[in-house]
Design a protein around this motif. Structure first.
Motif, PDB file in Angstrom:
ATOM      1  N   VAL A   1     -14.159  22.304   7.345  1.00  0.00           N
ATOM      2  CA  VAL A   1     -13.665  21.991   8.681  1.00  0.00           C
ATOM      3  C   VAL A   1     -12.348  22.717   8.901  1.00  0.00           C
ATOM      4  O   VAL A   1     -11.438  22.618   8.083  1.00  0.00           O
ATOM      5  CB  VAL A   1     -13.450  20.469   8.846  1.00  0.00           C
ATOM      6  N   ALA A   2     -12.264  23.470  10.014  1.00  0.00           N
ATOM      7  CA  ALA A   2     -11.016  24.141  10.360  1.00  0.00           C
ATOM      8  C   ALA A   2     -10.264  23.282  11.357  1.00  0.00           C
ATOM      9  O   ALA A   2     -10.849  22.764  12.316  1.00  0.00           O
ATOM     10  CB  ALA A   2     -11.297  25.510  10.950  1.00  0.00           C
ATOM     11  N   LEU A   3      -8.970  23.120  11.087  1.00  0.00           N
ATOM     12  CA  LEU A   3      -8.109  22.345  11.971  1.00  0.00           C
ATOM     13  C   LEU A   3      -7.247  23.346  12.727  1.00  0.00           C
ATOM     14  O   LEU A   3      -6.455  24.072  12.114  1.00  0.00           O
ATOM     15  CB  LEU A   3      -7.240  21.446  11.085  1.00  0.00           C
ATOM     16  N   VAL A   4      -7.425  23.443  14.046  1.00  0.00           N
ATOM     17  CA  VAL A   4      -6.653  24.422  14.814  1.00  0.00           C
ATOM     18  C   VAL A   4      -5.904  23.727  15.945  1.00  0.00           C
ATOM     19  O   VAL A   4      -6.173  22.574  16.278  1.00  0.00           O
ATOM     20  CB  VAL A   4      -7.554  25.536  15.394  1.00  0.00           C
ATOM     21  N   GLY A   5      -4.958  24.460  16.519  1.00  0.00           N
ATOM     22  CA  GLY A   5      -4.175  23.917  17.624  1.00  0.00           C
ATOM     23  C   GLY A   5      -2.831  24.595  17.678  1.00  0.00           C
ATOM     24  O   GLY A   5      -2.430  25.252  16.713  1.00  0.00           O
TER      25      GLY A   5
ATOM     26  N   ASN B   1       1.403  25.168  17.943  1.00  0.00           N
ATOM     27  CA  ASN B   1       2.529  24.647  17.152  1.00  0.00           C
ATOM     28  C   ASN B   1       2.872  23.240  17.641  1.00  0.00           C
ATOM     29  O   ASN B   1       2.914  22.965  18.826  1.00  0.00           O
ATOM     30  CB  ASN B   1       3.780  25.520  17.328  1.00  0.00           C
ATOM     31  N   GLY B   2       3.116  22.368  16.708  1.00  0.00           N
ATOM     32  CA  GLY B   2       3.523  21.012  17.077  1.00  0.00           C
ATOM     33  C   GLY B   2       2.380  20.125  17.519  1.00  0.00           C
ATOM     34  O   GLY B   2       2.607  19.031  18.038  1.00  0.00           O
ATOM     35  N   ALA B   3       1.143  20.571  17.308  1.00  0.00           N
ATOM     36  CA  ALA B   3      -0.007  19.773  17.731  1.00  0.00           C
ATOM     37  C   ALA B   3      -0.232  18.583  16.796  1.00  0.00           C
ATOM     38  O   ALA B   3      -0.883  17.618  17.148  1.00  0.00           O
ATOM     39  CB  ALA B   3      -1.265  20.640  17.774  1.00  0.00           C
ATOM     40  N   GLY B   4       0.319  18.675  15.592  1.00  0.00           N
ATOM     41  CA  GLY B   4       0.158  17.585  14.623  1.00  0.00           C
ATOM     42  C   GLY B   4      -0.772  17.944  13.475  1.00  0.00           C
ATOM     43  O   GLY B   4      -1.195  17.064  12.725  1.00  0.00           O
ATOM     44  N   LYS B   5      -1.067  19.243  13.297  1.00  0.00           N
ATOM     45  CA  LYS B   5      -2.012  19.666  12.254  1.00  0.00           C
ATOM     46  C   LYS B   5      -1.514  19.309  10.855  1.00  0.00           C
ATOM     47  O   LYS B   5      -2.242  18.695  10.066  1.00  0.00           O
ATOM     48  CB  LYS B   5      -2.255  21.191  12.327  1.00  0.00           C
ATOM     49  N   SER B   6      -0.269  19.703  10.579  1.00  0.00           N
ATOM     50  CA  SER B   6       0.262  19.459   9.235  1.00  0.00           C
ATOM     51  C   SER B   6       0.432  17.963   8.979  1.00  0.00           C
ATOM     52  O   SER B   6       0.207  17.489   7.858  1.00  0.00           O
ATOM     53  CB  SER B   6       1.612  20.167   9.050  1.00  0.00           C
ATOM     54  N   THR B   7       0.830  17.242  10.021  1.00  0.00           N
ATOM     55  CA  THR B   7       0.973  15.793   9.867  1.00  0.00           C
ATOM     56  C   THR B   7      -0.385  15.163   9.566  1.00  0.00           C
ATOM     57  O   THR B   7      -0.496  14.295   8.687  1.00  0.00           O
ATOM     58  CB  THR B   7       1.571  15.175  11.150  1.00  0.00           C
ATOM     59  N   LEU B   8      -1.417  15.630  10.272  1.00  0.00           N
ATOM     60  CA  LEU B   8      -2.754  15.089  10.015  1.00  0.00           C
ATOM     61  C   LEU B   8      -3.174  15.384   8.572  1.00  0.00           C
ATOM     62  O   LEU B   8      -3.725  14.517   7.876  1.00  0.00           O
ATOM     63  CB  LEU B   8      -3.762  15.679  11.012  1.00  0.00           C
TER      64      LEU B   8
ATOM     65  N   HIS C   1      -4.447  29.303  12.013  1.00  0.00           N
ATOM     66  CA  HIS C   1      -3.966  29.763  13.318  1.00  0.00           C
ATOM     67  C   HIS C   1      -4.882  30.833  13.890  1.00  0.00           C
ATOM     68  O   HIS C   1      -4.991  30.989  15.091  1.00  0.00           O
ATOM     69  CB  HIS C   1      -2.534  30.304  13.199  1.00  0.00           C
ATOM     70  N   ASP C   2      -5.516  31.587  12.981  1.00  0.00           N
ATOM     71  CA  ASP C   2      -6.385  32.679  13.409  1.00  0.00           C
ATOM     72  C   ASP C   2      -7.743  32.097  13.815  1.00  0.00           C
ATOM     73  O   ASP C   2      -8.549  31.706  12.967  1.00  0.00           O
ATOM     74  CB  ASP C   2      -6.538  33.675  12.263  1.00  0.00           C
TER      75      ASP C   2
ATOM     76  N   LEU D   1     -14.984  26.396  20.547  1.00  0.00           N
ATOM     77  CA  LEU D   1     -14.073  27.487  20.868  1.00  0.00           C
ATOM     78  C   LEU D   1     -14.519  28.180  22.153  1.00  0.00           C
ATOM     79  O   LEU D   1     -15.098  29.263  22.137  1.00  0.00           O
ATOM     80  CB  LEU D   1     -14.009  28.481  19.699  1.00  0.00           C
ATOM     81  N   THR D   2     -14.209  27.523  23.262  1.00  0.00           N
ATOM     82  CA  THR D   2     -14.549  28.102  24.558  1.00  0.00           C
ATOM     83  C   THR D   2     -13.274  28.548  25.247  1.00  0.00           C
ATOM     84  O   THR D   2     -12.183  28.029  24.966  1.00  0.00           O
ATOM     85  CB  THR D   2     -15.244  27.063  25.455  1.00  0.00           C
ATOM     86  N   SER D   3     -13.444  29.495  26.144  1.00  0.00           N
ATOM     87  CA  SER D   3     -12.307  30.046  26.866  1.00  0.00           C
ATOM     88  C   SER D   3     -11.558  28.949  27.627  1.00  0.00           C
ATOM     89  O   SER D   3     -10.319  28.900  27.601  1.00  0.00           O
ATOM     90  CB  SER D   3     -12.808  31.118  27.829  1.00  0.00           C
ATOM     91  N   GLU D   4     -12.277  28.033  28.270  1.00  0.00           N
ATOM     92  CA  GLU D   4     -11.636  26.982  29.071  1.00  0.00           C
ATOM     93  C   GLU D   4     -10.735  26.105  28.211  1.00  0.00           C
ATOM     94  O   GLU D   4      -9.565  25.895  28.495  1.00  0.00           O
ATOM     95  CB  GLU D   4     -12.685  26.081  29.757  1.00  0.00           C
ATOM     96  N   LEU D   5     -11.334  25.572  27.122  1.00  0.00           N
ATOM     97  CA  LEU D   5     -10.589  24.642  26.276  1.00  0.00           C
ATOM     98  C   LEU D   5      -9.369  25.316  25.645  1.00  0.00           C
ATOM     99  O   LEU D   5      -8.264  24.782  25.693  1.00  0.00           O
ATOM    100  CB  LEU D   5     -11.499  24.078  25.172  1.00  0.00           C
ATOM    101  N   LEU D   6      -9.566  26.525  25.083  1.00  0.00           N
ATOM    102  CA  LEU D   6      -8.476  27.193  24.379  1.00  0.00           C
ATOM    103  C   LEU D   6      -7.358  27.583  25.334  1.00  0.00           C
ATOM    104  O   LEU D   6      -6.175  27.458  25.012  1.00  0.00           O
ATOM    105  CB  LEU D   6      -9.002  28.420  23.629  1.00  0.00           C
ATOM    106  N   THR D   7      -7.746  28.070  26.543  1.00  0.00           N
ATOM    107  CA  THR D   7      -6.737  28.443  27.534  1.00  0.00           C
ATOM    108  C   THR D   7      -5.888  27.224  27.896  1.00  0.00           C
ATOM    109  O   THR D   7      -4.666  27.305  28.014  1.00  0.00           O
ATOM    110  CB  THR D   7      -7.428  28.997  28.805  1.00  0.00           C
ATOM    111  N   ASP D   8      -6.548  26.087  28.016  1.00  0.00           N
ATOM    112  CA  ASP D   8      -5.839  24.864  28.359  1.00  0.00           C
ATOM    113  C   ASP D   8      -4.941  24.397  27.206  1.00  0.00           C
ATOM    114  O   ASP D   8      -3.762  24.096  27.399  1.00  0.00           O
ATOM    115  CB  ASP D   8      -6.866  23.777  28.704  1.00  0.00           C
ATOM    116  N   VAL D   9      -5.500  24.381  25.997  1.00  0.00           N
ATOM    117  CA  VAL D   9      -4.775  23.855  24.837  1.00  0.00           C
ATOM    118  C   VAL D   9      -3.579  24.734  24.472  1.00  0.00           C
ATOM    119  O   VAL D   9      -2.495  24.241  24.181  1.00  0.00           O
ATOM    120  CB  VAL D   9      -5.744  23.722  23.641  1.00  0.00           C
TER     121      VAL D   9
END
Lengths: 264, 357
Positions: free
Chosen positions: A33-37, A39-46, A196-197, A226-234
């Motif tokens: 499982v890849a965890l993406v998001g 900076n500051g999204a909470g990845k490392s904390t999770l 991140h990539d 990984l859709t354009s809409e979601l990533l552009t928003d996030v």
């Protein structure tokens, strides 16, 4: 598929800041499982909560259906390994000794007999065999990262948690590392990788979890999430997702600004 | 990726080197102990020193001391002092190695960060107020309490994210030493002439006047401390990876920290209780050992104990014999050599910016 590692309704707050805000994530055996998001999204904390380091303010993390915070540290160490973003060493141990430290949880068990063999294999897998006698502080950033990865592998974990393991690596070693992580998953391990990539995440992950402001915004197969809409928003930046011609591969590209194109 | 068949560890040569180190240090310890026991105002030949020991344990080998008071001088004055020097040196060096391991910083030393001063305050309180609640153990007990409180204080204030930066550590030491110095000044002010003299003697550090009852108090404390240090050695190696990574490998970091702090206080108290402040041994010895055999604590800690014993025996020999009919304060000697060494270490640290190669 039953989950090996699962976070249930995890909340983490630092003062007023909500770092994780009701996160549910589950990882099955044999899954990467890849965890993406951003900076500051909470990845490392999770990842820290999943590893049992940080106690969630609400919710819980279960490993093999047992609360990780209730598990004994030595038992936990035989089950899961964690590779942190930053790997420093207070004293100049040689690389081989650092990797051997990964065998510490198996001391006094039957698996201790395999120490030499596992250390040699781990050094080899992370491509640091030739550095075995070198002292850790004399290595480059990427070599340090690979040594730390070898140490994590030497722990022979069933659950592997990697926080940005590819950040300091060149392309060849990025691919090799994720290839190895996937090999572990195929052999039955549960692997969580913070990346991140996004193209790399799309290529190697079975599932991608998109985290934004402490919440899960997407969780599913790379092609679905990984859709354009979601990533552009996030990411708050225009992002294009291109499907490779003829191959089932995603390429995620940021849209360059007009200003950049003009200065070319 | 590439495949190599040879065993990619540094195991074999490293093991040979540490064996050589242990044998060398043990030999040096024995030779120095025999020489040191024989040299002084009343000279006893090394063969007679060995003979005297063998006779005591019931073996009728070797010559007895030729001088009529030789045997008595050896057993009443020289041997307790030699044993004490070895014990105190071992305690200081082990305490230093332990402290460096738990602080993650090779510049940590009970003397530099003020733990020795804290223990001295505890011990001087006993001298000034004439306390005797624990009989012959009173001084050692109060030194332990003083040392423990200072170690905890330094630990809580100097660490940041599981590591201690050099500057923070040294400055904390300056502050702690200043406060402990003030407390010692107050005690000196409060004490009578005899107490003052004792306190001054204390701050200089000396093995003069060591008797067997003192050794009987110090020996169990120091041996317990060294035993404890050897027991945590493996976990200290893992702690070098940082607190989180050590925890991921199954180390209960909280508990390890508490155990180490108590051990450092114990070792410092044992060293300080009767001999006063002897600085820099804990800094110099582990550093030299690390240069010789690397930073692994399973070798570093026992080798530091041996090396510290050797160093202090040699220093005490110089203290007793450098100036005829004078017993120089040993604390002054170690500081004279250790001070510049510390300075050199700081310069080197700055240059390599944290890379402790």
């Amino acid at each position: 598929m039953s989950a090996v590692l699962a976070a249930h309704g995890v909340h983490v707050r630092f003062g007023q800041a909500r770092i994780l805000d009701g996160v549910d994530v589950a990882v099955a055996a044999g899954e990467l499982v890849a965890l993406v998001g951003p900076n500051g999204a909470g990845k490392s904390t999770l990842l820290s909560v999943l590893s049992g380091d940080t106690a969630p303010d609400e919710g819980r993390v279960e490993l093999d259906a047992v609360d990780v915070r209730a598990m004994r540290l030595d038992q936990l160490a035989r089950r899961r390994a964690v590779l942190l973003q930053e790997n420093r060493l207070s004293f100049p141990f040689p690389v081989a000794d650092v990797v051997r430290m990964g065998r510490a949880p198996w001391r006094g068990t039957a698996r201790e007999d395999a120490d030499d063999e596992v250390v040699a294999r781990s050094l080899d897998t992370a491509d640091v065999s030739h550095l075995a006698a070198r002292r850790f502080p004399t290595l480059s950033g990427g070599e340090k990262a690979r040594t730390s990865f070898a140490r994590t592998l030497a722990q022979e974990p069933g659950v592997l948690l990697l926080d940005e393991p590819t950040a300091a690596l060149d392309i060849r070693h990025q691919e090799a590392l994720l290839d190895e992580a996937r090999r572990w998953a195929r052999a039955g391990a549960s692997v969580v990788v913070v990346l991140h990539d996004l193209t790399l995440a799309a290529a190697y992950a079975d599932r991608v979890v998109v985290l934004d402001s402490g919440r899960v915004r997407g969780d599913g197969a790379p092609a679905d999430v990984l859709t354009s809409e979601l990533l552009t928003d996030v990411y708050r930046h225009p992002i294009e997702v291109i499907r490779g011609p003829g191959v089932d591969e995603l390429v995620v590209l940021p849209v360059r600004t007009a200003a950049l194109l003009e200065t070319r | 990726m590439t495949t190599t068949l040879e065993r990619p560890t540094t195991g074999a040569p490293a093991r040979t080197r540490s064996t050589a180190l242990f044998v060398g240090l043990a030999l040096a310890l024995v030779v120095l102990a025999v020489l040191s026991a024989g040299i002084g105002q009343l000279h006893v030949a090394p063969s007679e020193v060995v003979g005297s020991i063998l006779h005591r344990i019931g073996l009728d080998w070797g010559p007895s001391p030729a001088h009529p008071n030789g045997d008595a001088a050896l057993w009443a004055i020289r041997f307790p002092r030699v044993v004490m020097a070895a014990l105190v040196g071992a305690a200081l060096a082990t305490g230093g190695a332990l402290m460096q391991g738990v602080f993650g910083n090779p510049l940590a030393d009970p003397g530099v960060v003020g733990v020795s001063s804290g223990a001295a305050v505890g011990a001087c309180t006993v001298i000034v107020f004439g306390l005797a609640f624990a009989g012959p153990w009173t001084v050692a007990t109060m030194a332990f309490v003083g040392g423990l409180l200072t170690t905890i204080l330094v630990y809580l204030t100097a660490r940041e994210n599981g590591r201690t930066e050099v500057v923070t550590l040294v400055l904390t030491g300056v502050a702690v030493n200043a406060v402990a110095g003030a407390a010692l000044a107050l005690l000196t002010f409060l004490g009578d002439t005899q107490a003052r003299e004792q306190i001054v003697f204390w701050q200089l550090g000396s093995l003069n006047g060591t008797r067997w009852p003192y050794v009987a108090v110090v020996a169990p404390i120091v041996l317990l401390g060294i035993g404890g240090a050897v027991a945590v050695a493996r976990r200290l190696d893992l702690l070098a990876l940082g607190e989180r990574s050590a925890r991921h490998l199954g180390v209960d970091v909280e508990r390890l920290r508490v155990v180490c702090i108590v051990l450092v206080a114990l070792l410092t108290a044992g060293a300080v209780a009767f001999c006063g402040i002897i600085a820099f041994v804990g800094l110099v010895v582990p550093h030299l050992i690390r240069m010789a055999v690397g930073p692994g604590h399973r070798v570093l800690i026992p080798a530091s104990a041996l090396g510290g014993a050797v160093l202090l025996l040699a220093a005490d020999l110089v203290a007793r014999t450098a100036v005829p009919y004078a017993d120089l304060p040993i604390g002054m000697l170690t500081a004279l050599v250790g001070g510049p060494f510390f300075f050199w270490l700081i310069r080197r640290t700055r240059r390599s910016a944290g890379g402790w190669a």
